[in-house]
Motif scaffolding. Structure first.
Motif, PDB file in Angstrom:
ATOM      1  N   ASP A   1      -0.931  -3.841  -5.640  1.00  0.00           N
ATOM      2  CA  ASP A   1      -1.618  -3.151  -6.235  1.00  0.00           C
ATOM      3  C   ASP A   1      -0.952  -1.882  -7.052  1.00  0.00           C
ATOM      4  O   ASP A   1      -0.310  -0.650  -6.260  1.00  0.00           O
ATOM      5  CB  ASP A   1      -2.694  -1.817  -4.821  1.00  0.00           C
ATOM      6  CG  ASP A   1      -3.206  -1.433  -4.879  1.00  0.00           C
ATOM      7  OD1 ASP A   1      -2.786  -0.225  -5.668  1.00  0.00           O
ATOM      8  OD2 ASP A   1      -4.294  -1.621  -4.396  1.00  0.00           O
TER       9      ASP A   1
ATOM     10  N   ASP B   1       5.178  -1.321   1.568  1.00  0.00           N
ATOM     11  CA  ASP B   1       5.046   0.067   1.402  1.00  0.00           C
ATOM     12  C   ASP B   1       5.478   0.472   0.039  1.00  0.00           C
ATOM     13  O   ASP B   1       5.663   1.349  -0.782  1.00  0.00           O
ATOM     14  CB  ASP B   1       5.162   1.724   2.035  1.00  0.00           C
ATOM     15  CG  ASP B   1       6.592   1.236   2.339  1.00  0.00           C
ATOM     16  OD1 ASP B   1       6.892   1.148   2.062  1.00  0.00           O
ATOM     17  OD2 ASP B   1       6.190   3.179   2.876  1.00  0.00           O
TER      18      ASP B   1
ATOM     19  N   LEU C   1       0.599  -1.344  -0.202  1.00  0.00           N
ATOM     20  CA  LEU C   1       0.257  -0.039  -0.469  1.00  0.00           C
ATOM     21  C   LEU C   1       0.834   0.986  -0.126  1.00  0.00           C
ATOM     22  O   LEU C   1       1.903   1.133   0.525  1.00  0.00           O
ATOM     23  CB  LEU C   1      -0.586   0.352   1.283  1.00  0.00           C
ATOM     24  CG  LEU C   1      -1.792  -1.111   1.845  1.00  0.00           C
ATOM     25  CD1 LEU C   1      -2.258  -1.584   3.030  1.00  0.00           C
ATOM     26  CD2 LEU C   1      -3.054  -0.783  -0.072  1.00  0.00           C
ATOM     27  N   ASN C   2       0.465   2.791  -1.060  1.00  0.00           N
ATOM     28  CA  ASN C   2       1.037   3.317  -0.032  1.00  0.00           C
ATOM     29  C   ASN C   2       1.228   4.380   0.611  1.00  0.00           C
ATOM     30  O   ASN C   2      -0.001   4.102   1.365  1.00  0.00           O
ATOM     31  CB  ASN C   2       0.539   4.852  -1.682  1.00  0.00           C
ATOM     32  CG  ASN C   2      -0.228   5.435  -1.063  1.00  0.00           C
ATOM     33  OD1 ASN C   2      -0.695   6.270  -0.184  1.00  0.00           O
ATOM     34  ND2 ASN C   2      -1.564   5.092  -1.307  1.00  0.00           N
ATOM     35  N   SER C   3       2.034   4.765   1.482  1.00  0.00           N
ATOM     36  CA  SER C   3       2.186   5.298   2.452  1.00  0.00           C
ATOM     37  C   SER C   3       1.946   6.869   2.511  1.00  0.00           C
ATOM     38  O   SER C   3       2.619   7.889   3.752  1.00  0.00           O
ATOM     39  CB  SER C   3       3.498   4.690   3.762  1.00  0.00           C
ATOM     40  OG  SER C   3       4.377   5.143   3.182  1.00  0.00           O
TER      41      SER C   3
ATOM     42  N   TYR D   1      -2.142   0.968  -8.388  1.00  0.00           N
ATOM     43  CA  TYR D   1      -1.908   2.559  -7.809  1.00  0.00           C
ATOM     44  C   TYR D   1      -1.592   2.718  -6.817  1.00  0.00           C
ATOM     45  O   TYR D   1      -0.441   4.321  -6.665  1.00  0.00           O
ATOM     46  CB  TYR D   1      -3.498   2.590  -7.381  1.00  0.00           C
ATOM     47  CG  TYR D   1      -3.901   3.859  -6.455  1.00  0.00           C
ATOM     48  CD1 TYR D   1      -3.714   5.241  -6.940  1.00  0.00           C
ATOM     49  CD2 TYR D   1      -4.347   3.459  -5.166  1.00  0.00           C
ATOM     50  CE1 TYR D   1      -4.375   5.782  -6.064  1.00  0.00           C
ATOM     51  CE2 TYR D   1      -4.248   4.529  -4.714  1.00  0.00           C
ATOM     52  CZ  TYR D   1      -4.548   5.223  -4.750  1.00  0.00           C
ATOM     53  OH  TYR D   1      -4.902   6.590  -3.679  1.00  0.00           O
ATOM     54  N   HIS D   2      -1.302   1.756  -5.966  1.00  0.00           N
ATOM     55  CA  HIS D   2      -0.503   2.052  -4.491  1.00  0.00           C
ATOM     56  C   HIS D   2       1.089   2.140  -4.877  1.00  0.00           C
ATOM     57  O   HIS D   2       1.438   3.524  -4.487  1.00  0.00           O
ATOM     58  CB  HIS D   2      -0.544   1.173  -3.396  1.00  0.00           C
ATOM     59  CG  HIS D   2      -1.704   1.547  -2.949  1.00  0.00           C
ATOM     60  ND1 HIS D   2      -2.193   2.581  -1.967  1.00  0.00           N
ATOM     61  CD2 HIS D   2      -2.978   0.468  -2.769  1.00  0.00           C
ATOM     62  CE1 HIS D   2      -3.583   2.349  -1.736  1.00  0.00           C
ATOM     63  NE2 HIS D   2      -3.743   1.040  -1.306  1.00  0.00           N
TER      64      HIS D   2
ATOM     65  N   ASN E   1      -4.213   7.390 -10.517  1.00  0.00           N
ATOM     66  CA  ASN E   1      -4.547   7.712 -10.192  1.00  0.00           C
ATOM     67  C   ASN E   1      -3.383   8.866 -11.220  1.00  0.00           C
ATOM     68  O   ASN E   1      -3.752   8.955 -11.774  1.00  0.00           O
ATOM     69  CB  ASN E   1      -2.550   7.143  -9.605  1.00  0.00           C
ATOM     70  CG  ASN E   1      -1.950   8.740  -8.715  1.00  0.00           C
ATOM     71  OD1 ASN E   1      -2.131   7.933  -7.326  1.00  0.00           O
ATOM     72  ND2 ASN E   1      -0.610   8.334  -9.249  1.00  0.00           N
TER      73      ASN E   1
ATOM     74  N   ARG F   1      -7.204   7.933  -7.451  1.00  0.00           N
ATOM     75  CA  ARG F   1      -8.227   6.786  -6.742  1.00  0.00           C
ATOM     76  C   ARG F   1      -9.116   6.446  -7.625  1.00  0.00           C
ATOM     77  O   ARG F   1     -10.327   6.020  -6.944  1.00  0.00           O
ATOM     78  CB  ARG F   1      -8.201   6.475  -5.113  1.00  0.00           C
ATOM     79  CG  ARG F   1      -8.411   5.321  -5.338  1.00  0.00           C
ATOM     80  CD  ARG F   1      -8.151   4.711  -3.569  1.00  0.00           C
ATOM     81  NE  ARG F   1      -7.407   3.281  -3.318  1.00  0.00           N
ATOM     82  CZ  ARG F   1      -7.536   2.087  -2.458  1.00  0.00           C
ATOM     83  NH1 ARG F   1      -7.521   3.243  -1.782  1.00  0.00           N
ATOM     84  NH2 ARG F   1      -6.989   1.320  -3.023  1.00  0.00           N
TER      85      ARG F   1
ATOM     86  N   ASP G   1      -2.785   7.699   1.215  1.00  0.00           N
ATOM     87  CA  ASP G   1      -4.011   7.077   1.952  1.00  0.00           C
ATOM     88  C   ASP G   1      -3.571   6.665   3.464  1.00  0.00           C
ATOM     89  O   ASP G   1      -4.348   6.088   3.648  1.00  0.00           O
ATOM     90  CB  ASP G   1      -4.228   5.759   0.950  1.00  0.00           C
ATOM     91  CG  ASP G   1      -4.858   6.471  -0.555  1.00  0.00           C
ATOM     92  OD1 ASP G   1      -5.915   7.163  -0.261  1.00  0.00           O
ATOM     93  OD2 ASP G   1      -4.231   6.114  -1.381  1.00  0.00           O
ATOM     94  N   HIS G   2      -2.500   5.825   3.398  1.00  0.00           N
ATOM     95  CA  HIS G   2      -2.336   5.219   4.400  1.00  0.00           C
ATOM     96  C   HIS G   2      -1.052   5.634   5.272  1.00  0.00           C
ATOM     97  O   HIS G   2       0.410   4.940   4.939  1.00  0.00           O
ATOM     98  CB  HIS G   2      -2.258   3.408   3.997  1.00  0.00           C
ATOM     99  CG  HIS G   2      -3.398   3.106   3.215  1.00  0.00           C
ATOM    100  ND1 HIS G   2      -4.209   2.512   4.741  1.00  0.00           N
ATOM    101  CD2 HIS G   2      -3.656   2.629   2.280  1.00  0.00           C
ATOM    102  CE1 HIS G   2      -5.459   2.325   3.460  1.00  0.00           C
ATOM    103  NE2 HIS G   2      -4.641   2.420   2.160  1.00  0.00           N
TER     104      HIS G   2
END
Ligand SMILES: O=C(O)C(=O)CO
Length: 290
Positions: A206, A184, A172-174, A208-209, A236, A239, A177-178
């Motif tokens: 993912d 990441d 996931l992206n840090s 996108y991430h 992107n 999202r 979003d996260h």
């Protein structure tokens, strides 16, 4: 308009959209007029971005588009999928959410208990993939996080192997979003897979991430595909729809994934901006239907 000229116009439309590599600028209603999907990609969709649409409505909608898999559904809702002959392409229900993951040994007992409950249920239902998260860093360095994750995951690998289930840790992206999420970067995830050393641990790449964190999507997929068990999509930045308003060249990325010999699921996880969410979903599926 005569039948003949209508058919001619439809044909022109089809040619124009094929030349563009998908249907990015058309607001198509999900309809058999668009023809069957090609069958090269195992398509799936996540339910959460389609809220407040019910899971049942989504099941009915995807069958009309021509695919039958939904991600991130837990055991309590599998009966809804089963009623519609839809499969759960990525199960959840064993994790403690994104923030509390395998990088913190204090979570291990609860996590192991969760996976020990859900994995046998998955085997009974015939489902193959279950999601896992690293958790947030909370000041932890990469190496300690890797060691902790590997230790925790190794404790469920035997169970996963015996039941033919793959545990899939999500990248996931840090940055957007996260914030503070640990898993990441694809290199960190690949290192984790090497440490755990089981075919039943994979990464959820993912797109996108990872576009936000790393870019260089196709090179990364070619290099690391043996560790990638599942793919998610979204446009992107934003999202949202994966159409021409965003920067990722999805037809090229999906083609690269297929060229690696990938036989798993490619799952749409964009948040539709359009009020006709199912038209957006069909458009995304067609863009990815290489
Ligand atoms: O929550 C998210 O951002 C995810 O991508 C979960 O799959």
């Amino acid at each position: 308009m005569t039948d003949f000229s209508r058919r001619k116009n439809l044909k022109k439309l089809a040619l124009a959209t094929t030349a563009f590599g998908g249907l990015p600028y058309l607001n198509l209603k999900a309809s058999p007029l668009n023809g069957p999907l090609k069958g090269n990609v195992n398509h799936a969709v996540c339910h959460w971005p389609f809220n407040p649409m019910t899971l049942e409505e989504l099941c009915i909608g995807i069958k009309k588009i021509g695919f039958n898999a939904i991600d991130l559904v837990g055991p309590n809702n599998w009966h809804i999928l089963q009623k519609h002959d839809v499969v759960c392409s990525m199960c959840n229900g064993a994790d403690l959410g994104i923030v509390q993951g395998f990088n913190d040994p204090q979570n291990h007992n609860k996590l192991i208990q969760g996976y020990e409950e859900v994995i046998p249920l998955m085997a009974k239902a015939g489902y193959k993939n279950i999601i896992a998260f690293s958790g947030n860093r909370k000041g932890m360095d990469d190496e300690t996080g890797l060691k902790n994750c590997a230790e925790g995951l190794k404790k469920i690998m035997g169970l996963a192997e015996r039941h033919g289930v793959t545990v899939v840790m999500e990248l996931l992206n840090s940055r957007v979003d996260h914030p503070d999420y640990m898993c990441d970067k694809s290199d960190w995830g690949v290192e984790l897979c090497k440490m755990v050393d089981s075919e039943h641990l994979k990464l959820l790449y993912d797109i996108y991430h990872m576009q936000i964190m790393e870019g260089d999507l196709i090179r990364t997929i070619k290099k690391n595909h043996q560790y990638f068990g599942h793919y998610h999509t979204a446009g992107n930045p934003g999202r949202n729809e994966i159409d021409e308003t965003q920067e990722i060249n999805y037809p090229a990325v999906i083609r690269a994934i297929l060229n690696t010999g990938f036989k798993g699921y490619i799952c749409q996880e964009f948040i539709p901006k359009s009020t006709d969410k199912m038209a957006s979903l069909e458009q995304a599926i067609r863009i990815c239907d290489i």
